[in-house]
Structures are given as structure tokens and as C-alpha cells.
Scaffold this active site. Structure first.
Site, PDB file in Angstrom:
ATOM      1  N   GLY A 255     -24.085  23.956  59.574  1.00 51.83           N
ATOM      2  CA  GLY A 255     -25.547  23.874  59.583  1.00 51.83           C
ATOM      3  C   GLY A 255     -25.984  22.684  60.423  1.00 51.83           C
ATOM      4  O   GLY A 255     -25.157  21.849  60.818  1.00 51.83           O
ATOM      5  N   LEU A 256     -27.282  22.626  60.660  1.00 54.04           N
ATOM      6  CA  LEU A 256     -27.839  21.535  61.468  1.00 54.04           C
ATOM      7  C   LEU A 256     -27.595  20.181  60.806  1.00 54.04           C
ATOM      8  O   LEU A 256     -27.354  20.108  59.591  1.00 54.04           O
ATOM      9  CB  LEU A 256     -29.354  21.729  61.608  1.00 54.04           C
ATOM     10  CG  LEU A 256     -29.841  22.939  62.399  1.00 54.04           C
ATOM     11  CD1 LEU A 256     -31.363  23.054  62.269  1.00 54.04           C
ATOM     12  CD2 LEU A 256     -29.436  22.827  63.864  1.00 54.04           C
ATOM     13  N   SER A 257     -27.682  19.129  61.568  1.00 47.04           N
ATOM     14  CA  SER A 257     -27.634  17.783  61.026  1.00 47.04           C
ATOM     15  C   SER A 257     -28.767  17.650  60.009  1.00 47.04           C
ATOM     16  O   SER A 257     -29.885  18.128  60.260  1.00 47.04           O
ATOM     17  CB  SER A 257     -27.808  16.764  62.153  1.00 47.04           C
ATOM     18  OG  SER A 257     -27.735  15.460  61.639  1.00 47.04           O
TER      19      SER A 257
ATOM     20  N   SER B 119     -20.486  22.232  63.471  1.00 42.75           N
ATOM     21  CA  SER B 119     -19.785  23.363  64.113  1.00 42.75           C
ATOM     22  C   SER B 119     -20.775  24.364  64.710  1.00 42.75           C
ATOM     23  O   SER B 119     -20.901  25.493  64.232  1.00 42.75           O
ATOM     24  CB  SER B 119     -18.807  24.035  63.140  1.00 42.75           C
ATOM     25  OG  SER B 119     -19.353  24.286  61.870  1.00 42.75           O
TER      26      SER B 119
ATOM     27  N   SER C 267     -29.000  19.237  57.236  1.00 40.86           N
ATOM     28  CA  SER C 267     -29.212  20.458  56.442  1.00 40.86           C
ATOM     29  C   SER C 267     -28.625  20.273  55.035  1.00 40.86           C
ATOM     30  O   SER C 267     -28.930  21.062  54.140  1.00 40.86           O
ATOM     31  CB  SER C 267     -28.596  21.677  57.133  1.00 40.86           C
ATOM     32  OG  SER C 267     -27.213  21.494  57.331  1.00 40.86           O
ATOM     33  N   GLY C 268     -27.771  19.261  54.851  1.00 41.40           N
ATOM     34  CA  GLY C 268     -27.243  18.965  53.522  1.00 41.40           C
ATOM     35  C   GLY C 268     -25.731  19.150  53.378  1.00 41.40           C
ATOM     36  O   GLY C 268     -25.210  19.166  52.260  1.00 41.40           O
ATOM     37  N   LYS C 269     -25.030  19.260  54.479  1.00 46.00           N
ATOM     38  CA  LYS C 269     -23.582  19.537  54.420  1.00 46.00           C
ATOM     39  C   LYS C 269     -22.814  18.487  53.622  1.00 46.00           C
ATOM     40  O   LYS C 269     -22.074  18.826  52.703  1.00 46.00           O
ATOM     41  CB  LYS C 269     -22.992  19.637  55.845  1.00 46.00           C
ATOM     42  CG  LYS C 269     -23.607  20.740  56.687  1.00 46.00           C
ATOM     43  CD  LYS C 269     -23.022  20.786  58.071  1.00 46.00           C
ATOM     44  CE  LYS C 269     -23.274  19.546  58.898  1.00 46.00           C
ATOM     45  NZ  LYS C 269     -24.707  19.227  59.174  1.00 46.00           N
ATOM     46  N   SER C 270     -22.976  17.209  53.984  1.00 45.23           N
ATOM     47  CA  SER C 270     -22.207  16.158  53.304  1.00 45.23           C
ATOM     48  C   SER C 270     -22.614  16.057  51.841  1.00 45.23           C
ATOM     49  O   SER C 270     -21.761  15.901  50.954  1.00 45.23           O
ATOM     50  CB  SER C 270     -22.425  14.802  53.972  1.00 45.23           C
ATOM     51  OG  SER C 270     -22.037  14.872  55.315  1.00 45.23           O
TER      52      SER C 270
HETATM   53  P1  ADP Z   1     -25.698  16.726  56.853  1.00 46.90           P
HETATM   54  O1  ADP Z   1     -24.348  16.370  56.303  1.00 46.90           O
HETATM   55  O2  ADP Z   1     -25.909  18.216  56.985  1.00 46.90           O
HETATM   56  O3  ADP Z   1     -26.065  15.997  58.101  1.00 46.90           O
HETATM   57  P2  ADP Z   1     -26.727  15.138  54.670  1.00 46.90           P
HETATM   58  O4  ADP Z   1     -26.086  15.707  53.439  1.00 46.90           O
HETATM   59  O5  ADP Z   1     -26.132  13.903  55.261  1.00 46.90           O
HETATM   60  O6  ADP Z   1     -26.802  16.309  55.783  1.00 46.90           O
HETATM   61  O7  ADP Z   1     -28.267  14.858  54.414  1.00 46.90           O
HETATM   62  C1  ADP Z   1     -29.120  15.802  53.835  1.00 46.90           C
HETATM   63  C2  ADP Z   1     -30.313  15.073  53.201  1.00 46.90           C
HETATM   64  O8  ADP Z   1     -31.211  16.052  52.646  1.00 46.90           O
HETATM   65  C3  ADP Z   1     -29.896  14.180  52.067  1.00 46.90           C
HETATM   66  O9  ADP Z   1     -30.683  13.019  52.109  1.00 46.90           O
HETATM   67  C4  ADP Z   1     -30.209  15.032  50.810  1.00 46.90           C
HETATM   68  O10 ADP Z   1     -30.475  14.235  49.677  1.00 46.90           O
HETATM   69  C5  ADP Z   1     -31.432  15.811  51.247  1.00 46.90           C
HETATM   70  N1  ADP Z   1     -31.631  17.110  50.572  1.00 46.90           N
HETATM   71  C6  ADP Z   1     -32.769  17.555  50.040  1.00 46.90           C
HETATM   72  N2  ADP Z   1     -32.630  18.786  49.524  1.00 46.90           N
HETATM   73  C7  ADP Z   1     -31.365  19.150  49.740  1.00 46.90           C
HETATM   74  C8  ADP Z   1     -30.608  20.337  49.424  1.00 46.90           C
HETATM   75  N3  ADP Z   1     -31.116  21.376  48.800  1.00 46.90           N
HETATM   76  N4  ADP Z   1     -29.321  20.371  49.805  1.00 46.90           N
HETATM   77  C9  ADP Z   1     -28.777  19.316  50.442  1.00 46.90           C
HETATM   78  N5  ADP Z   1     -29.423  18.191  50.774  1.00 46.90           N
HETATM   79  C10 ADP Z   1     -30.722  18.089  50.420  1.00 46.90           C
END
Ligand code: ADP
Length: 201
Positions: free
Chosen positions: A34-36, A108, A38-41
Site C-alpha cells: 500500500g501507499l506510504s 512494493s 496507508s498503515g503497513k507498519s
Molecule cells: P506505512 O507503514 O504504510 O507507511 P504507518 O503505519 O507508518 O504507514 O503510518 C500509518 C499512520 O496512520 C499511523 O500514524 C497510524 O496510527 C495511522 N492510522 C490511522 N488509521 C489507521 C488504520 N486503520 N490502519 C493503519 N494505520 C492507521
């Protein structure tokens, strides 16, 4: 001359299936794309914690983390992204062979790279589970937990996915989670339910 010609695969006496029996769960690769922002980590680490509490052998491979070591020599061109994911795919394959329910969190962006990782795994065993975190770019940009979109918009980060680099939406992922509508616990529950339904855990 083929530099690999004197290298043979050494067969183990403990198989992956032996490990599945001993662990009382199967292993697989949960590939989160997913996009940066998007919540992956966030989802990967919450999922890992939840599985760990349930005594499941699990481990997260995180995009930012592997770029500190295994892939620190690589940049973000299409070629480097491909090599980054090739290495991650091979490491993930070893972890899955070791019986670990592996979670990978990587933007990815290219479908071709995700598909080559999928091809490393057995389709019959359903060992590759692609999870697409579908989140509108405007929401990702609003969250911007690491300030990366801001920098990308200012032209400080070249080849930033979603801004100046493409993202191929997965055509047929096993799971789609709309993280701009669902909470983190609900998102984790969707993955856990899938693992249970497929009798992986
Ligand atoms: P990524 O790894 O995709 O770049 P991060 O996990 O680092 O994304 O960051 C996602 C941000 O969005 C976090 O600050 C998280 O708390 C917030 N967030 C809000 N709602 C959600 C959700 N449903 N799932 C995942 N993250 C969420």
C-alpha cells in the site's frame, strides 16, 4: 562459466511440514502492500503482537528496517526497488521454510515485483497472502506520520510513490482493507479471521 555449477541443494532432515506439526500452526507470508502512510507498519506490528500473544511463531520484515542493513546499498529506482524486493522475498522464503508466520510490510508499488515474490511460494498451500491496504492518497497525505509527503511535494524526495512514482493497485489480492474507513484493531481482525478460515492458525 556458471559460477553456481558446484553448488548443490543440501536436503534437510527436518521439513517445513515437521515444523508445522511441532508448532501446531502453518507458516505463510503475509505481504502487506500500500501507499506510504496507508498503515503497513502499524498493522504489521499490531498483527505480530496479537499472533505472538497466541503463541504463534511470527516475525515482521519491515521496508524501512531492511533498508538499514540487508538493503542499505539500494535506492528507489525501479531497478533498486526490484532488487530490494528480490532479497526480501528470498529472506521471507527462508523464514517460511523455518516455520515462521512471516509478515512483510513494503510499499512494493510494482505488480510485477509482487508477483515474482508470489511465485516463490506454493499456490496449493496458500503460502502467499497479499494484503492490500487501500487508503486514499489524500488521507495518506493528511496522516503523513513521517513528514514524507510534505517533503515529496516540496520536491525534496524524488521517486516518491503516489506523488512522482506510480503505484500499481493489486488486481487480485487475497485481502483488501480500507484503512481510511476501518480502525487498526478491525484491520488486524480481518487478517486474523482470514488466517483462521484458511486453517493457517
Ligand atoms: P506505512 O507503514 O504504510 O507507511 P504507518 O503505519 O507508518 O504507514 O503510518 C500509518 C499512520 O496512520 C499511523 O500514524 C497510524 O496510527 C495511522 N492510522 C490511522 N488509521 C489507521 C488504520 N486503520 N490502519 C493503519 N494505520 C492507521
Amino acid at each position: 562459466m556458471d559460477k553456481n555449477r558446484n553448488i548443490k541443494w543440501h536436503k534437510a532432515k527436518v521439513t517445513k511440514k515437521d515444523r508445522w506439526m511441532q508448532n501446531a500452526h502453518r507458516s505463510a507470508l503475509i505481504w502487506i502492500t500500500g501507499l506510504s502512510a496507508s498503515g503497513k507498519s502499524t498493522i504489521a506490528t499490531e498483527l505480530e503482537r496479537s499472533l505472538f500473544v497466541d503463541k504463534i511463531n511470527t516475525f515482521v520484515l519491515d521496508g524501512d528496517n531492511v533498508r538499514h542493513g540487508l538493503c542499505k546499498d539500494l535506492g528507489f529506482s525501479a531497478e533498486s526497488r526490484k532488487e530490494n524486493l528480490r532479497r526480501v522475498g528470498e529472506v521471507a522464503k527462508l523464514l517460511v521454510d523455518a516455520g515462521v508466520l512471516t509478515i512483510a510490510a513494503f510499499i512494493s508499488p510494482y505488480a510485477a515485483d509482487r508477483d515474482s515474490i508470489r511465485s516463490l511460494f506454493g499456490a496449493d498451500e496458500e503460502e502467499f497472502i497479499e494484503v492490500y491496504l487501500k487508503c486514499d492518497l489524500s488521507v495518506c497525505e493528511q496522516r503523513d506520520p513521517k513528514g514524507l509527503y510534505k517533503k515529496a511535494r516540496a520536491g525534496e524526495i524524488p521517486q516518491f510513490t503516489g506523488i512522482s512514482d506510480p503505484y500499481d493497485e493489486p488486481a487480485a489480492p487475497e485481502i483488501i482493507i480500507e484503512t481510511d474507513r476501518l480502525s487498526v484493531p478491525d484491520s488486524v481482525d480481518i487478517i486474523i479471521s482470514h488466517l483462521k478460515a484458511r486453517k493457517i492458525i
